[in-house]
Design an enzyme around this catalytic site. Structure first.
Site, short mmCIF file in Angstrom:
data_model
loop_
_atom_site.label_atom_id
_atom_site.label_comp_id
_atom_site.label_asym_id
_atom_site.label_seq_id
_atom_site.Cartn_x
_atom_site.Cartn_y
_atom_site.Cartn_z
N ASP A 1 -8.48 -0.76 5.12
CA ASP A 1 -8.60 0.66 5.68
C ASP A 1 -8.04 1.66 4.51
O ASP A 1 -8.35 2.76 4.85
CB ASP A 1 -7.41 0.65 6.91
CG ASP A 1 -6.09 0.25 6.48
OD1 ASP A 1 -5.83 -0.75 5.47
OD2 ASP A 1 -5.11 0.79 7.03
N GLY B 1 -0.75 -2.13 6.37
CA GLY B 1 -0.75 -3.29 7.23
C GLY B 1 -2.20 -3.80 7.38
O GLY B 1 -2.97 -3.74 6.33
N ARG C 1 -13.96 -7.50 -0.22
CA ARG C 1 -13.36 -6.98 0.87
C ARG C 1 -12.66 -5.62 0.72
O ARG C 1 -12.25 -5.40 -0.33
CB ARG C 1 -12.14 -8.04 1.09
CG ARG C 1 -11.36 -7.67 2.33
CD ARG C 1 -10.24 -6.86 2.21
NE ARG C 1 -9.30 -6.65 3.20
CZ ARG C 1 -8.31 -5.87 3.46
NH1 ARG C 1 -7.89 -5.40 2.25
NH2 ARG C 1 -7.78 -5.85 4.75
N THR D 1 0.89 -1.16 0.06
CA THR D 1 -0.06 -0.02 -0.02
C THR D 1 0.98 1.41 -0.19
O THR D 1 1.88 1.26 0.74
CB THR D 1 -0.87 0.11 1.33
OG1 THR D 1 -1.58 -1.18 1.06
CG2 THR D 1 -1.48 1.38 1.43
N GLY E 1 -5.67 -3.81 7.49
CA GLY E 1 -6.66 -2.90 7.30
C GLY E 1 -7.68 -3.18 8.44
O GLY E 1 -8.15 -2.30 9.00
N1 ASP Z 1 -3.82 -1.83 4.44
C1 ASP Z 1 -4.00 -2.80 3.16
C2 ASP Z 1 -5.42 -3.28 3.39
O1 ASP Z 1 -5.66 -3.70 4.27
C3 ASP Z 1 -3.09 -3.55 2.91
C4 ASP Z 1 -1.60 -3.16 2.96
O2 ASP Z 1 -1.48 -2.18 3.64
O3 ASP Z 1 -0.68 -3.64 2.45
O4 ASP Z 1 -6.04 -3.65 2.30
#
Ligand code: ASP
Length: 327
Positions: free
Chosen positions: A230, A251, A227, A199, A253
């Site tokens: 965050d 991270g 789905r 992300t 989410g």
């Molecule tokens: N935060 C993102 C999610 O949950 C994933 C990521 O940060 O890699 O979709």
């Protein structure tokens, strides 16, 4: 003409909660503007794109959009259409953007659109709404001149998906980085070599002192179709308050959404905590909810306050961020 060699341009490791013996609260702080900070070491070219705008007195809003667009163009990066698909083999993208006046826009689960961040900006500027999802978001994008791209997966996504299909194991735990396998634009992997996430979140302050932020992602790899993490949720993956500061996250989410993560970080900064301490307190909120589960998770927050000080904190080691400013 500004001499680029003078610019601070580096990526740094956020302090982890579960493994850190000490934190680095003041090491990374620097009061300066303009400035842009972004998640991961892949944020360095993203910052450079944002800097083109910030260094010529452009707005933080234009800068964060340009930064996010830069990585959305990278076909070998798992942020945009080159990213890994969901469980059904479909790439769905999430993005949001927010400015210094709390104007914000987001798209979630959008398909076949190269620049979800720009669609998010259009949602913000051209509609009375904040979030458009799925087919409606795509329809809005097309109506606003965005081209529908092919549904083909990138070569790396095709390979990874074929591999994943062998077991088709639903394992929605992401982001404990294995740095050995990382590099610029390289995805982050589980220890067993499977992709977990990527992300791009960035927050910037322009020469006038205004803050803005943007996030763009293909979300959790092999997620359930539909789905949403965050990243496109204002207050979770991104929050900007021009009086206190701005924050973004990366991270798992679901854990960030549960605590309204970036809103919490910004509120801690409003109470006077440094960006790093504010991030740390938000991370603690997640860890304290379930200490056992937290060992299997990664969540990192990155924050920039109104003074141009920045900091980050993560549950585990390996959460990097990139900074660019003139100092
Ligand atoms: N935060 C993102 C999610 O949950 C994933 C990521 O940060 O890699 O979709």
């Amino acid at each position: 003409m500004i001499n680029r060699r003078k610019f601070l341009h580096f990526s740094a490791l956020a302090a982890p909660l579960l493994t850190a013996k000490k934190t680095f609260a003041s090491n990374f702080d620097a009061a300066t503007r303009p400035i842009v900070v972004s998640t991961w070491d892949s944020g360095m070219p993203v910052n450079a794109a944002a800097w083109e705008i910030l260094s010529t007195k452009g707005t933080a809003l234009d800068a964060v959009e340009a930064g996010a667009m830069h990585i959305e163009n990278e076909i070998n990066c798992c942020v945009g259409l080159g990213g890994y698909p969901d469980r059904d083999g479909i790439v769905t993208l999430d993005s949001c953007i927010m400015d210094h006046k709390a104007n914000c826009g987001a798209v979630a689960g959008i398909e076949r659109i190269k620049h979800p961040v720009s669609v998010a900006r259009k949602v913000m500027e051209k509609t009375p709404h904040v979030i458009l999802v799925g087919a409606g978001a795509q329809q809005f994008a097309v109506e606003n001149g965005f081209t529908l791209e092919s549904t083909d997966l990138s070569e790396s996504a095709k390979k990874a998906y074929a591999e994943w299909l062998k077991k088709s194991e639903y394992k929605p735990v992401i982001n404990i980085e294995n740095k050995k396998q990382n590099g610029p634009f390289a995805p982050n992997f589980f220890d067993d070599g499977t992709l977990n996430h990527d992300t791009m979140g960035l927050v910037a302050m322009d020469i006038t002192g205004n803050l803005s932020g943007a996030v763009t992602t293909s979300g959790m790899a092999f997620k359930l179709h539909g789905r949403v993490g965050d990243s496109p949720i204002i207050g979770a993956g991104l929050f900007v308050d021009n009086e206190a500061g701005a924050a973004t996250s990366s991270g798992t989410g679901e854990e960030v959404i549960r605590i309204c993560g970036t809103h919490l970080v910004v509120e801690f900064m409003r109470q006077g905590y440094s960006p790093e301490l504010a991030c740390k307190k938000a991370v603690e909120r997640i860890v304290n909810r379930d200490k056992v589960k937290a060992k299997t998770l990664q969540v990192g927050f990155l924050a920039l306050n109104k003074k141009g000080e920045y900091g980050a904190y993560a549950i585990q080691k390996g959460f990097e961020f990139s900074v660019k400013s003139e100092k």
